[in-house]
Design a protein around this motif. Structure first.
Motif, PDB file in Angstrom:
ATOM      1  N   ARG A  14       0.819  -1.174  -0.143  1.00 43.57           N
ATOM      2  CA  ARG A  14       0.161  -0.099   0.157  1.00 43.57           C
ATOM      3  C   ARG A  14       0.807   1.242  -0.051  1.00 43.57           C
ATOM      4  NH1 ARG A  14      -3.031  -2.422   4.549  1.00 43.57           N
ATOM      5  NH2 ARG A  14      -2.373  -0.775   5.504  1.00 43.57           N
ATOM      6  N   ASN A  15       2.071   1.064   0.503  1.00 43.48           N
ATOM      7  CA  ASN A  15       2.995   2.321   0.556  1.00 43.48           C
ATOM      8  C   ASN A  15       3.960   2.293  -0.695  1.00 43.48           C
ATOM      9  OD1 ASN A  15       2.348   3.667   3.149  1.00 43.48           O
ATOM     10  ND2 ASN A  15       2.188   1.796   3.445  1.00 43.48           N
ATOM     11  N   ILE A  16       3.737   1.687  -1.706  1.00 44.48           N
ATOM     12  CA  ILE A  16       4.593   1.878  -2.892  1.00 44.48           C
ATOM     13  C   ILE A  16       3.845   2.923  -3.744  1.00 44.48           C
ATOM     14  CG2 ILE A  16       5.707   0.621  -4.855  1.00 44.48           C
ATOM     15  CD1 ILE A  16       5.282  -1.996  -3.505  1.00 44.48           C
ATOM     16  N   LEU A  17       5.002   3.961  -4.113  1.00 42.02           N
ATOM     17  CA  LEU A  17       4.446   5.165  -4.920  1.00 42.02           C
ATOM     18  C   LEU A  17       5.443   5.230  -5.914  1.00 42.02           C
ATOM     19  CD1 LEU A  17       4.273   7.588  -1.695  1.00 42.02           C
ATOM     20  CD2 LEU A  17       2.356   6.358  -2.986  1.00 42.02           C
ATOM     21  N   SER A  18       4.846   5.879  -6.943  1.00 39.27           N
ATOM     22  CA  SER A  18       5.958   6.489  -8.035  1.00 39.27           C
ATOM     23  C   SER A  18       6.056   7.788  -7.915  1.00 39.27           C
ATOM     24  CB  SER A  18       5.122   6.392  -9.466  1.00 39.27           C
ATOM     25  OG  SER A  18       5.033   4.817  -9.870  1.00 39.27           O
ATOM     26  N   PRO A  19       7.461   8.219  -8.318  1.00 35.64           N
ATOM     27  CA  PRO A  19       7.976   9.765  -8.376  1.00 35.64           C
ATOM     28  C   PRO A  19       6.861  10.560  -9.175  1.00 35.64           C
ATOM     29  CG  PRO A  19       9.125   8.345  -9.972  1.00 35.64           C
ATOM     30  CD  PRO A  19       8.322   7.316  -9.188  1.00 35.64           C
ATOM     31  N   LYS A  20       6.647  11.846  -8.549  1.00 34.21           N
ATOM     32  CA  LYS A  20       5.840  12.935  -9.165  1.00 34.21           C
ATOM     33  C   LYS A  20       6.635  13.731  -9.902  1.00 34.21           C
ATOM     34  CE  LYS A  20       2.017  12.510  -5.962  1.00 34.21           C
ATOM     35  NZ  LYS A  20       1.239  13.497  -5.064  1.00 34.21           N
ATOM     36  N   ALA A  21       6.121  14.068 -11.101  1.00 37.38           N
ATOM     37  CA  ALA A  21       7.035  15.008 -11.892  1.00 37.38           C
ATOM     38  C   ALA A  21       7.164  16.491 -11.258  1.00 37.38           C
ATOM     39  CB  ALA A  21       6.146  15.450 -13.150  1.00 37.38           C
ATOM     40  N   GLY A  22       8.582  16.778 -11.475  1.00 35.74           N
ATOM     41  CA  GLY A  22       8.821  17.720 -10.861  1.00 35.74           C
ATOM     42  C   GLY A  22       9.792  17.783  -9.435  1.00 35.74           C
ATOM     43  N   THR A  23       9.595  16.495  -8.925  1.00 34.03           N
ATOM     44  CA  THR A  23      10.365  16.315  -7.436  1.00 34.03           C
ATOM     45  C   THR A  23      11.756  16.223  -7.832  1.00 34.03           C
ATOM     46  OG1 THR A  23       9.793  13.915  -7.759  1.00 34.03           O
ATOM     47  CG2 THR A  23       8.178  15.167  -6.714  1.00 34.03           C
ATOM     48  N   GLY A  24      12.096  15.644  -8.882  1.00 42.01           N
ATOM     49  CA  GLY A  24      13.567  15.256  -9.150  1.00 42.01           C
ATOM     50  C   GLY A  24      13.881  13.903  -8.477  1.00 42.01           C
ATOM     51  N   PHE A  25      12.948  13.044  -8.233  1.00 41.71           N
ATOM     52  CA  PHE A  25      12.908  11.775  -7.904  1.00 41.71           C
ATOM     53  C   PHE A  25      13.182  11.024  -9.107  1.00 41.71           C
ATOM     54  CE2 PHE A  25      10.613  11.725  -3.346  1.00 41.71           C
ATOM     55  CZ  PHE A  25      11.246  12.508  -2.943  1.00 41.71           C
ATOM     56  N   VAL A  26      13.647   9.737  -8.964  1.00 40.62           N
ATOM     57  CA  VAL A  26      13.972   9.017 -10.290  1.00 40.62           C
ATOM     58  C   VAL A  26      13.177   7.777 -10.131  1.00 40.62           C
ATOM     59  CG1 VAL A  26      15.965  10.099 -10.806  1.00 40.62           C
ATOM     60  CG2 VAL A  26      16.104   8.307  -9.433  1.00 40.62           C
ATOM     61  N   SER A  27      13.212   7.273  -9.121  1.00 43.29           N
ATOM     62  CA  SER A  27      12.663   5.858  -9.042  1.00 43.29           C
ATOM     63  C   SER A  27      11.203   5.693  -8.295  1.00 43.29           C
ATOM     64  CB  SER A  27      13.680   4.987  -8.197  1.00 43.29           C
ATOM     65  OG  SER A  27      13.327   3.827  -8.097  1.00 43.29           O
ATOM     66  N   PRO A  28      10.609   4.714  -8.340  1.00 44.55           N
ATOM     67  CA  PRO A  28       9.486   4.150  -7.482  1.00 44.55           C
ATOM     68  C   PRO A  28      10.120   3.904  -6.158  1.00 44.55           C
ATOM     69  CG  PRO A  28       9.224   3.077  -9.577  1.00 44.55           C
ATOM     70  CD  PRO A  28      10.555   3.611  -9.633  1.00 44.55           C
ATOM     71  N   PHE A  29       9.091   3.948  -5.015  1.00 46.14           N
ATOM     72  CA  PHE A  29       9.787   3.800  -3.635  1.00 46.14           C
ATOM     73  C   PHE A  29       8.703   3.185  -2.824  1.00 46.14           C
ATOM     74  CE2 PHE A  29       8.183   8.250  -4.296  1.00 46.14           C
ATOM     75  CZ  PHE A  29       7.506   8.666  -3.099  1.00 46.14           C
ATOM     76  N   ILE A  30       9.169   2.757  -1.708  1.00 51.22           N
ATOM     77  CA  ILE A  30       8.253   2.517  -0.468  1.00 51.22           C
ATOM     78  C   ILE A  30       8.280   3.694   0.330  1.00 51.22           C
ATOM     79  CG2 ILE A  30      10.212   1.145   0.728  1.00 51.22           C
ATOM     80  CD1 ILE A  30       8.085  -0.405   1.860  1.00 51.22           C
ATOM     81  N   ASP A  31       7.170   4.000   0.483  1.00 46.85           N
ATOM     82  CA  ASP A  31       6.925   5.662   1.244  1.00 46.85           C
ATOM     83  C   ASP A  31       7.404   5.114   2.912  1.00 46.85           C
ATOM     84  OD1 ASP A  31       5.939   7.751   2.472  1.00 46.85           O
ATOM     85  OD2 ASP A  31       4.136   7.132   2.697  1.00 46.85           O
ATOM     86  N   THR A  32       7.809   6.069   3.497  1.00 47.07           N
ATOM     87  CA  THR A  32       8.297   6.005   5.091  1.00 47.07           C
ATOM     88  C   THR A  32       6.900   5.721   5.751  1.00 47.07           C
ATOM     89  OG1 THR A  32      10.243   7.167   4.552  1.00 47.07           O
ATOM     90  CG2 THR A  32       9.584   6.784   6.750  1.00 47.07           C
ATOM     91  N   ALA A  33       5.607   6.153   5.168  1.00 43.45           N
ATOM     92  CA  ALA A  33       4.563   6.245   5.941  1.00 43.45           C
ATOM     93  C   ALA A  33       4.431   7.144   7.280  1.00 43.45           C
ATOM     94  CB  ALA A  33       4.141   4.894   6.050  1.00 43.45           C
ATOM     95  N   PHE A  34       5.022   8.215   7.380  1.00 41.22           N
ATOM     96  CA  PHE A  34       5.006   8.919   8.574  1.00 41.22           C
ATOM     97  C   PHE A  34       4.286  10.310   8.378  1.00 41.22           C
ATOM     98  CE2 PHE A  34       7.583  11.758  11.415  1.00 41.22           C
ATOM     99  CZ  PHE A  34       7.044  11.510  12.462  1.00 41.22           C
ATOM    100  N   ASN A  35       4.953  11.248   7.605  1.00 43.05           N
ATOM    101  CA  ASN A  35       4.338  12.350   7.209  1.00 43.05           C
ATOM    102  C   ASN A  35       4.494  13.171   5.897  1.00 43.05           C
ATOM    103  OD1 ASN A  35       7.050  13.004   7.202  1.00 43.05           O
ATOM    104  ND2 ASN A  35       7.274  14.582   8.630  1.00 43.05           N
ATOM    105  N   GLY A  36       4.552  11.933   5.124  1.00 41.58           N
ATOM    106  CA  GLY A  36       4.568  12.713   3.673  1.00 41.58           C
ATOM    107  C   GLY A  36       5.986  12.874   3.060  1.00 41.58           C
TER     108      GLY A  36
END
Length: 316
Positions: A64-86
């Motif tokens: 449930r916490n696997i996310l894709s990078p959003k445009a403009g963030t500079g992120f390059v890879s899908p990731f598992i969210d820390t699930a704390f505060n965004g």
């Protein structure tokens, strides 16, 4: 940000302008959970249905916490969210990946750390906390709480031991090497020991600093036992990585630091009265606060049999 200067080894850090050569920002489309789960290692433990249900639930939460990078963030890879505060956290992500790597057949969880490498500054700094909506760093790099703990080399080496991915090891080594050197330049004292803060060390509820400082956000002019041991562990793993990939770097300074930090921990941070390693104040005295941070030298492999026995007595 940085002054624009490209420091040694960062110029070879492939994530700066071209995350994984020839590849653009990666996104992910996941199958439904049942299909995802069926790609994972399946445990068999007769008579322990509750444990097996817990195992499945753990992966369901991860899914449930696997996310894709959003445009403009500079992120390059899908990731598992820390699930704390965004936000995505360096420390939390590294520990999550310690178990998530076993799910590689279903999802490349290790790519989570690529988002930190992609945000590396020209001087080697990597922020410990990144906003997932904007990609913004939460701290200016010289804030005492801006980065750490330095555990990404440990996480990457454990992954390598599982999968033998030498290409990844080769790609990430320059980033980790440059970050280690940044930490040495800006997070160590003249005697070679390292410092952090409550937030920087990932354990902000521990009252380790002197009473006249804010233990969450200040270093207290202390040598921090966990930060010092983590620097040692980082240097140890970088040496192993460098040897494994035949890195074209002079690693002699890492070898010297391993020897120096091993000596420092055992000669200046062992608290014989308490039977554990403790923080060291700037007057040379040792803290009387027993904290889980004092067990990090065990992970560095530098604790002798007598001291290990004393520490195990504390756990008992």
């Amino acid at each position: 940000m940085s002054d624009g200067t490209i420091y040694p080894h960062v110029e070879q850090e492939i994530f700066k302008d071209n995350p994984f050569p020839g590849r653009e920002m990666r996104a992910v489309t996941l199958p439904d959970f049942d299909k995802f789960y069926n790609q994972l290692p399946q445990p068999y433990w007769a008579g322990h249905d509750d444990a097996l249900a817990c195992y499945r639930k753990t992966w369901e939460i991860a899914y449930r916490n696997i996310l894709s990078p959003k445009a403009g963030t500079g992120f390059v890879s899908p990731f598992i969210d820390t699930a704390f505060n965004g936000d995505l956290f360096m420390w939390d992500s590294s520990f999550i990946l310690m178990f998530a790597r076993y799910g590689k057949s279903a999802f490349d969880f290790q790519g989570t750390l690529d988002n930190f490498y992609a945000k590396q500054h020209n001087d080697g700094f990597i922020s410990r906390q990144l906003n997932e909506e904007t990609g913004a760093e939460r701290f200016e790099r010289h804030d005492p709480s801006s980065t750490g703990p330095n555990v990404m080399p440990w996480c990457e080496w454990e992954y390598y031991l599982n999968f033998g991915d030498k290409e990844r090891l080769t790609n990430i080594f320059p980033a980790l090497f440059a970050y280690h050197r940044w930490m040495r330049s800006y997070r160590s004292w003249p005697d070679g020991s390292y410092w952090s803060s409550g937030w920087g060390c990932g354990m902000d509820n521990q009252p380790r600093c002197p009473e006249d400082c804010n233990h969450s956000f200040h270093h207290g002019f202390m040598s921090w036992v966990d930060a010092t041991a983590q620097a040692l562990i980082s240097a140890q793993y970088l040496l192993k990585m460098g040897k494994e990939i035949a890195a074209a770097y002079d690693l002699s300074d890492l070898d010297k630091e391993v020897k120096a930090l091993t000596g420092y921990l055992n000669e200046k941070m062992w608290n014989e009265e308490l039977g554990i390693y403790t923080d060291r104040f700037r007057d040379g005295s040792l803290s009387n606060v027993i904290t889980v941070a004092g067990f990090w030298p065990i992970l560095a492999g530098v604790v002798d049999e007598y001291r290990l026995g004393r520490m195990m007595d504390l756990l008992d």
